[in-house]
Design a protein around this motif. Structure first.
Motif, mmCIF file in Angstrom:
data_model
loop_
_atom_site.group_PDB
_atom_site.id
_atom_site.type_symbol
_atom_site.label_atom_id
_atom_site.label_comp_id
_atom_site.label_asym_id
_atom_site.label_seq_id
_atom_site.Cartn_x
_atom_site.Cartn_y
_atom_site.Cartn_z
ATOM 1 N N SER A 61 0.823 -1.303 -0.253
ATOM 2 C CA SER A 61 -0.185 0.072 -0.082
ATOM 3 C C SER A 61 0.848 1.248 -0.066
ATOM 4 O O SER A 61 2.157 1.109 0.478
ATOM 5 C CB SER A 61 -0.737 -0.004 1.243
ATOM 6 N N ASN A 121 -2.219 -1.272 -2.901
ATOM 7 C CA ASN A 121 -2.047 -0.240 -4.115
ATOM 8 C C ASN A 121 -1.336 -1.028 -5.493
ATOM 9 O O ASN A 121 -1.024 -0.521 -6.279
ATOM 10 C CB ASN A 121 -1.550 0.740 -3.930
ATOM 11 N N PRO A 147 -6.894 1.448 -6.358
ATOM 12 C CA PRO A 147 -6.601 0.531 -5.150
ATOM 13 C C PRO A 147 -7.752 -0.547 -5.002
ATOM 14 O O PRO A 147 -8.858 -0.376 -5.320
ATOM 15 C CB PRO A 147 -6.763 1.881 -4.260
#
Length: 169
Positions: A61, A121, A147
């Motif tokens: 992420s 992500n 995402p």
């Protein structure tokens, strides 16, 4: 002429744990093969170096946009590895047979059984299985166009493939 760049391509499937129903699919996301991975491939293939014993898929992420300068040792600085899945380490990338300059894990998708909540992500391919490891070699890093939110009711399946391309004269 249609030019295909060599590298990894990712398909990401979000499924419900309750019934394996497909919630969302993202297909054909191209990666950035970092310099570290390119050097390792060239050494193993063209300089009689040794190839890695195995590859592992990790999730991340953060707002990072891959630029090719990432390494296994530095990836943790611009991203946060997502480790909220039930498996004890990064998932093995089990590749099938090579055909036409390409190989994938189509016969053995990587299934991340998610825990808790969060956002993913991107993903990466490394030579080290331990979560949050800063060792080994980074072969791929990809940022998804959107995402992926997750919670404990979901699992993610990743189809990861690598393709070389040949020049035609």
């Amino acid at each position: 002429m249609n030019i295909v760049k060599p590298g990894f391509t990712y398909d990401v499937f979000t499924r419900a744990k309750a019934d394996a129903g497909l919630i969302e699919a993202m297909r054909g996301v191209k990666n950035r093969v970092p310099r570290e991975g390119l050097n390792a491939m060239a050494t193993a293939s063209l300089k009689n170096g040794s190839g890695p014993a195995a590859f592992y898929i990790g999730l991340w992420s953060g707002a990072h946009i891959p630029d090719g300068e990432e390494t296994a040792a530095t990836l943790a600085s611009p991203v946060t590895e997502v480790t909220t899945y039930s498996q004890t380490g990064r998932l093995p990338l089990v590749l099938g047979n090579v055909a036409d300059g390409a190989v994938s894990n189509a016969a053995s998708l990587a299934r991340f059984d998610m825990l808790g909540t969060g956002t993913i992500n991107g993903a990466f391919v490394s030579t080290v299985q331990a979560k949050n490891a800063a060792t080994g070699t980074l072969y791929s890093v990809v940022r998804f166009p959107n995402p992926r939110a997750f919670d404990a009711s979901l699992y993610l399946e990743l189809l990861v493939g690598f393709q070389f391309t040949s020049l035609s004269l």
